[in-house]
Write an enzyme that holds these catalytic residues in place. Structure first.
Site, short mmCIF file in Angstrom:
data_model
loop_
_atom_site.label_atom_id
_atom_site.label_comp_id
_atom_site.label_asym_id
_atom_site.label_seq_id
_atom_site.Cartn_x
_atom_site.Cartn_y
_atom_site.Cartn_z
N CYS A 1 -4.36 -3.21 8.53
CA CYS A 1 -3.41 -2.47 8.03
C CYS A 1 -3.84 -1.14 7.96
O CYS A 1 -4.92 -0.92 7.44
CB CYS A 1 -3.22 -3.04 6.55
N THR B 1 -2.43 1.61 6.54
CA THR B 1 -2.36 2.21 5.38
C THR B 1 -3.57 1.85 4.43
O THR B 1 -3.88 2.65 3.43
CB THR B 1 -0.92 1.66 4.76
N THR C 1 3.30 4.27 8.76
CA THR C 1 4.05 4.12 7.56
C THR C 1 4.12 5.55 6.68
O THR C 1 3.14 6.44 6.89
CB THR C 1 3.57 3.20 6.40
N CYS D 1 0.20 1.94 12.89
CA CYS D 1 0.61 0.67 11.77
C CYS D 1 0.58 -0.45 12.67
O CYS D 1 0.89 -0.58 13.77
CB CYS D 1 1.89 0.85 11.48
N LYS E 1 8.42 -6.88 9.42
CA LYS E 1 7.99 -7.56 8.17
C LYS E 1 9.12 -8.63 7.81
O LYS E 1 8.86 -9.79 7.25
CB LYS E 1 7.64 -6.76 7.04
N ARG F 1 0.61 -1.10 -0.05
CA ARG F 1 0.02 0.14 0.07
C ARG F 1 0.82 1.26 -0.03
O ARG F 1 0.70 2.20 -0.79
CB ARG F 1 -0.71 0.07 1.24
#
Length: 230
Positions: free
Chosen positions: A82, A84, A126, A196, A166, A48
């Protein structure tokens, strides 16, 4: 009870964290009292933040695909671990006939109800979330100001998310994340929002004297409340 559908895989660890928080917040004494949750873990959804910052393939196509799959499977409301991805919330809402419980609105409500004296919020998110102003407008509607982070701090946060959580190196990046927390605090933040869904996985390794809102926790609580409301 109502069935909750999770548009997941963004990333897989954040999806697990959300589901665990749903379990933890459900007032169940046996298996049958837990809510019905359908998880569509779909890591192939395009990044994203990369799309927002640099263009390319629009992730809304796969987000909508996941939402429709969950609706067809019996989901009566959707949630997304998520932040974003909520930039594409309207695309999802237009594509299905069930509600999307919005993580940002859950977070803003939590700040308003528990910390109404808050003026300046340190948003840990993010670069995609920041650029798309996923939180900014909603927080303004609630009367909150967002602390502006330097490019260096924001880049370090991105490293903690992408090269840390991640990539399966959460603990290794915790010293850098502690530095980010300290710098955001020094900028005058009254409160931190974990904006986030990877950030809650870093928080156990750092310390702060500021109140913290875990957006994933607030989303989980809203999902449980929705599912159990007749």
């Amino acid at each position: 009870m109502k069935t909750i559908g999770i548009i997941g895989g963004m990333g897989p660890a954040a999806t697990i964290d959300l589901y665990q928080k749903i379990i933890d917040q459900t007032p169940a004494e046996k298996d049958q009292e837990h809510i019905h949750v359908i998880i569509d873990s779909y890591p192939q959804i395009e990044d994203r933040t990369r799309y927002i910052l640099y263009g390319g393939i629009n992730p809304s196509l796969k987000l909508v695909e996941s939402a429709k799959r969950l609706e067809a499977s019996g989901a009566e409301a959707l949630i997304m671990p998520c932040n974003t991805a909520h930039h594409f919330a309207k695309d999802i809402e237009r594509a299905v006939n069930i509600p999307l419980i919005h993580i940002v609105k859950c977070s803003a409500e939590a700040v308003k109800s528990r910390y109404p004296e808050t003026k300046k919020i340190g948003l840990i998110a993010t670069s995609g979330t920041i650029k798309a102003d996923v939180y900014g407008n909603i927080l303004k509607e609630y009367g909150f100001e967002t602390v502006v982070l330097s490019e260096k701090i924001q880049n370090n946060i991105m490293d903690c998310i992408y090269k840390g959580v991640k990539a399966g190196k959460t603990k290794e990046y915790s010293p850098l994340f502690q530095q980010c927390i300290d710098e955001i605090t020094a900028l005058g933040a009254d409160l931190l929002i974990e904006g986030c869904t990877e950030i809650p996985l870093l928080m156990p390794y750092v310390k702060t004297n500021l109140p913290v809102i875990d957006a994933t926790y607030e989303l989980a609580q809203a999902a449980v409340n929705y599912a159990l409301t007749k």
